[in-house]
Design a protein around this motif. Structure first.
Motif, PDB file in Angstrom:
ATOM      1  N   ASP A  38       0.786  -1.047  -0.014  1.00 34.47           N
ATOM      2  CA  ASP A  38      -0.061   0.025  -0.041  1.00 34.47           C
ATOM      3  C   ASP A  38       0.789   1.387   0.102  1.00 34.47           C
ATOM      4  O   ASP A  38       0.400   2.358  -0.346  1.00 34.47           O
ATOM      5  N   PHE A  39       2.167   1.227   0.319  1.00 30.75           N
ATOM      6  CA  PHE A  39       2.670   2.275   0.253  1.00 30.75           C
ATOM      7  C   PHE A  39       4.097   2.071  -0.782  1.00 30.75           C
ATOM      8  O   PHE A  39       4.932   2.934  -0.745  1.00 30.75           O
ATOM      9  N   GLY A  40       3.702   1.251  -1.584  1.00 27.65           N
ATOM     10  CA  GLY A  40       4.448   1.209  -2.991  1.00 27.65           C
ATOM     11  C   GLY A  40       5.872   0.507  -2.716  1.00 27.65           C
ATOM     12  O   GLY A  40       6.824   0.615  -3.420  1.00 27.65           O
ATOM     13  N   VAL A  41       5.768  -0.383  -1.682  1.00 23.30           N
ATOM     14  CA  VAL A  41       7.219  -1.037  -1.091  1.00 23.30           C
ATOM     15  C   VAL A  41       6.881  -2.648  -1.748  1.00 23.30           C
ATOM     16  O   VAL A  41       5.917  -3.283  -1.131  1.00 23.30           O
ATOM     17  N   SER A  42       7.842  -3.360  -2.531  1.00 22.39           N
ATOM     18  CA  SER A  42       7.961  -4.669  -2.746  1.00 22.39           C
ATOM     19  C   SER A  42       8.861  -5.193  -1.495  1.00 22.39           C
ATOM     20  O   SER A  42      10.019  -5.010  -1.564  1.00 22.39           O
ATOM     21  N   ALA A  43       8.099  -6.036  -0.690  1.00 25.13           N
ATOM     22  CA  ALA A  43       8.965  -6.785   0.396  1.00 25.13           C
ATOM     23  C   ALA A  43       9.046  -8.294   0.019  1.00 25.13           C
ATOM     24  O   ALA A  43       8.041  -8.843  -0.435  1.00 25.13           O
ATOM     25  N   HIS A  44      10.220  -8.666   0.516  1.00 23.69           N
ATOM     26  CA  HIS A  44      10.171 -10.258   0.738  1.00 23.69           C
ATOM     27  C   HIS A  44      10.105 -10.514   2.122  1.00 23.69           C
ATOM     28  O   HIS A  44      10.920  -9.971   3.066  1.00 23.69           O
ATOM     29  N   VAL A  45       8.951 -11.396   2.576  1.00 28.53           N
ATOM     30  CA  VAL A  45       8.769 -11.497   3.890  1.00 28.53           C
ATOM     31  C   VAL A  45       9.061 -12.865   4.415  1.00 28.53           C
ATOM     32  O   VAL A  45       8.828 -14.189   3.855  1.00 28.53           O
ATOM     33  N   PHE A  46      10.158 -13.205   5.418  1.00 28.98           N
ATOM     34  CA  PHE A  46      10.645 -14.279   5.802  1.00 28.98           C
ATOM     35  C   PHE A  46       9.655 -14.772   7.138  1.00 28.98           C
ATOM     36  O   PHE A  46       9.471 -14.073   7.800  1.00 28.98           O
ATOM     37  N   ALA A  47       9.409 -15.990   7.239  1.00 32.10           N
ATOM     38  CA  ALA A  47       8.501 -16.493   8.248  1.00 32.10           C
ATOM     39  C   ALA A  47       9.234 -17.727   8.870  1.00 32.10           C
ATOM     40  O   ALA A  47       8.840 -18.854   8.522  1.00 32.10           O
ATOM     41  N   PRO A  48      10.119 -17.618   9.705  1.00 31.43           N
ATOM     42  CA  PRO A  48      11.097 -18.909  10.018  1.00 31.43           C
ATOM     43  C   PRO A  48      10.602 -19.662  11.070  1.00 31.43           C
ATOM     44  O   PRO A  48       9.639 -19.153  11.873  1.00 31.43           O
ATOM     45  N   SER A  49      10.972 -20.751  11.264  1.00 32.42           N
ATOM     46  CA  SER A  49      10.670 -21.709  12.553  1.00 32.42           C
ATOM     47  C   SER A  49      11.541 -20.921  13.660  1.00 32.42           C
ATOM     48  O   SER A  49      12.526 -20.409  13.311  1.00 32.42           O
ATOM     49  N   ASP A  58      21.875 -10.041   4.746  1.00 31.87           N
ATOM     50  CA  ASP A  58      22.773 -10.230   3.812  1.00 31.87           C
ATOM     51  C   ASP A  58      22.189  -9.824   2.286  1.00 31.87           C
ATOM     52  O   ASP A  58      22.869  -9.383   1.510  1.00 31.87           O
ATOM     53  N   SER A  59      20.911  -9.780   2.387  1.00 29.25           N
ATOM     54  CA  SER A  59      20.224  -9.467   0.854  1.00 29.25           C
ATOM     55  C   SER A  59      20.261  -7.975   0.705  1.00 29.25           C
ATOM     56  O   SER A  59      19.825  -7.518  -0.313  1.00 29.25           O
ATOM     57  N   GLY A  60      20.760  -7.162   1.597  1.00 29.77           N
ATOM     58  CA  GLY A  60      20.833  -5.672   1.611  1.00 29.77           C
ATOM     59  C   GLY A  60      19.558  -4.906   1.656  1.00 29.77           C
ATOM     60  O   GLY A  60      19.755  -4.042   0.620  1.00 29.77           O
ATOM     61  N   PRO A  61      18.624  -5.002   2.506  1.00 28.27           N
ATOM     62  CA  PRO A  61      17.611  -4.286   2.383  1.00 28.27           C
ATOM     63  C   PRO A  61      17.715  -2.849   2.902  1.00 28.27           C
ATOM     64  O   PRO A  61      18.455  -2.408   3.821  1.00 28.27           O
ATOM     65  N   ASP A  62      17.074  -1.714   2.577  1.00 31.09           N
ATOM     66  CA  ASP A  62      16.959  -0.646   3.185  1.00 31.09           C
ATOM     67  C   ASP A  62      16.275  -0.644   4.682  1.00 31.09           C
ATOM     68  O   ASP A  62      16.671   0.197   5.412  1.00 31.09           O
ATOM     69  N   LEU A  63      15.420  -1.426   4.631  1.00 38.60           N
ATOM     70  CA  LEU A  63      14.555  -1.429   6.013  1.00 38.60           C
ATOM     71  C   LEU A  63      14.220  -3.048   6.285  1.00 38.60           C
ATOM     72  O   LEU A  63      13.807  -3.822   5.441  1.00 38.60           O
ATOM     73  N   LEU A  64      14.385  -3.147   7.412  1.00 41.15           N
ATOM     74  CA  LEU A  64      14.418  -4.692   7.903  1.00 41.15           C
ATOM     75  C   LEU A  64      13.123  -4.460   8.823  1.00 41.15           C
ATOM     76  O   LEU A  64      13.185  -3.961  10.053  1.00 41.15           O
ATOM     77  N   VAL A  65      11.926  -5.079   8.811  1.00 38.62           N
ATOM     78  CA  VAL A  65      10.831  -5.153   9.475  1.00 38.62           C
ATOM     79  C   VAL A  65      10.801  -6.415  10.347  1.00 38.62           C
ATOM     80  O   VAL A  65      10.891  -7.390   9.860  1.00 38.62           O
ATOM     81  N   VAL A  66      10.802  -6.285  11.588  1.00 34.70           N
ATOM     82  CA  VAL A  66      10.938  -7.444  12.596  1.00 34.70           C
ATOM     83  C   VAL A  66       9.688  -7.539  13.321  1.00 34.70           C
ATOM     84  O   VAL A  66       9.393  -6.827  14.213  1.00 34.70           O
ATOM     85  N   LEU A  67       8.817  -8.467  13.003  1.00 33.23           N
ATOM     86  CA  LEU A  67       7.377  -8.607  13.944  1.00 33.23           C
ATOM     87  C   LEU A  67       7.666  -9.683  14.896  1.00 33.23           C
ATOM     88  O   LEU A  67       7.593 -10.962  14.291  1.00 33.23           O
ATOM     89  N   ALA A  68       7.993  -9.318  16.066  1.00 34.19           N
ATOM     90  CA  ALA A  68       8.678 -10.700  16.797  1.00 34.19           C
ATOM     91  C   ALA A  68       8.616  -9.987  18.352  1.00 34.19           C
ATOM     92  O   ALA A  68       8.183  -8.829  18.312  1.00 34.19           O
ATOM     93  N   GLY A  69       9.285 -10.795  19.261  1.00 38.64           N
ATOM     94  CA  GLY A  69       9.467 -10.333  20.463  1.00 38.64           C
ATOM     95  C   GLY A  69      10.691  -9.408  20.708  1.00 38.64           C
ATOM     96  O   GLY A  69      11.516  -9.303  19.702  1.00 38.64           O
ATOM     97  N   ASP A  70      10.690  -9.085  21.885  1.00 42.89           N
ATOM     98  CA  ASP A  70      12.028  -8.059  22.322  1.00 42.89           C
ATOM     99  C   ASP A  70      13.292  -8.762  21.954  1.00 42.89           C
ATOM    100  O   ASP A  70      14.263  -8.296  21.570  1.00 42.89           O
ATOM    101  N   GLY A  71      13.250 -10.092  22.488  1.00 47.01           N
ATOM    102  CA  GLY A  71      14.632 -10.725  22.265  1.00 47.01           C
ATOM    103  C   GLY A  71      15.018 -11.007  20.637  1.00 47.01           C
ATOM    104  O   GLY A  71      16.212 -10.704  20.367  1.00 47.01           O
ATOM    105  N   THR A  72      14.082 -11.187  19.894  1.00 49.63           N
ATOM    106  CA  THR A  72      14.392 -11.165  18.519  1.00 49.63           C
ATOM    107  C   THR A  72      14.898 -10.090  17.742  1.00 49.63           C
ATOM    108  O   THR A  72      15.743  -9.771  17.031  1.00 49.63           O
TER     109      THR A  72
END
Length: 282
Positions: free
Chosen positions: A23-34, A47-61
């Motif tokens: 919706d903000f014109g950003v094409s993202a690759h989303v990882f959903a690891p175990s 390592d993929s060199g993103p401008d922004l790393l969005v982290v949806l997780a707990g404080d430890g992650t």
């Protein structure tokens, strides 16, 4: 990255993330690891060199992501996807992760985030050193309804409350001793300004069973800072000694430190996409 195994992330979150960013014109690759692949996933994303790393997780992650990014790596957006979510709430206010991401994309600005460092490990929320760190497993068991296990762990923590005291010196001052020490980062502390160049050092001590039980009760509720046996003051550098390895909690993650540790304020840990002044209080 969406940690679907954490407390506040459901299976639809990766697709929701993509949609909001689109919706903000950003094409993202989303990882959903175990759970057992979080670190490798974070490394691959960085390592993929993103401008922004969005982290949806707990404080430890989020802490792990910050260590891997460093001050010169990608900007991170730490969204509330865990149980406590202290750092995301400090940055974005008490919003849902969807609203926090939308607000950050619309109004966000990049700023450097400071915190603490001990034995080469960083923390962005808080560090607890000493036997009260042993209350964390009891609290986790209680949170998941494992009451017998929580009780057994609480009893073990209470038994340790009168052993293994720490020796410490704050900012080159005189040596003292305490049951435990905790260090809150400026963005979390209620006593320091958000931009203060110091940590809030809380000295935890007990004079008897009543204080120990009170401290344990507050620790189980995640409110140990409110216990009456706690004294707090600003601190930039602390040296801590013990007779054996020091149990510790860094941003909710249990670790073992050596018997002699140095805790310091670090002003430049990672860049975050933050809301302008005032918006984070919504």
């Amino acid at each position: 990255m969406a940690n679907v195994a954490s407390g506040g992330v459901d299976a639809d979150a990766p697709e929701e993330l993509k949609k909001i960013l689109a919706d903000f014109g950003v094409s993202a690759h989303v990882f959903a690891p175990s759970t057992d692949d979080l670190t490798n996933c974070l490394r691959a994303a960085i390592d993929s060199g993103p401008d922004l790393l969005v982290v949806l997780a707990g404080d430890g992650t989020v802490r792990a992501a910050a260590e891997l990014c460093g001050p010169d790596g990608p900007v991170i957006a730490p969204l509330p996807g865990g149980t406590m979510n202290l750092l995301p709430h400090a940055i974005y206010g008490a919003r849902s992760w969807q609203d926090a991401l939308s607000a950050a994309m619309a109004e966000g600005e990049v700023r450097m985030l400071g915190g603490g460092e001990v034995e080469g490990r960083h923390f962005l929320v808080a560090a607890i050193l000493g036997s009260p760190a042993l209350w964390a497993p009891a609290r986790e068991a209680a949170r998941y309804g494992q009451l017998t296990l929580a009780w057994n762990r609480a009893q073990r923590a209470l038994r340790r409350a009168f052993t293994g005291r720490l020796r410490f010196a704050l900012d080159g001052g005189p040596r003292d001793k305490a049951l435990a020490l905790s260090f809150l980062c400026p963005s979390i502390s209620r006593a320091l300004d958000t931009h203060a160049p110091a940590l809030e050092a809380a000295i935890l001590d007990v004079q008897g069973v009543r204080d120990a039980v009170s401290l344990g009760f507050h620790a189980l509720r995640g409110e140990w800072r409110d216990a009456p046996a706690v004294e707090a003051r600003p601190c930039r550098l602390a040296r801590v000694w013990a007779a054996e390895q020091i149990p510790a909690i860094l941003d909710g993650e249990a670790v073992r430190l050596t018997s002699s540790a140095t805790v310091r304020f670090e002003p430049n840990i990672v860049r975050v996409l933050s809301l302008p002044a005032g918006l984070g209080d919504a």
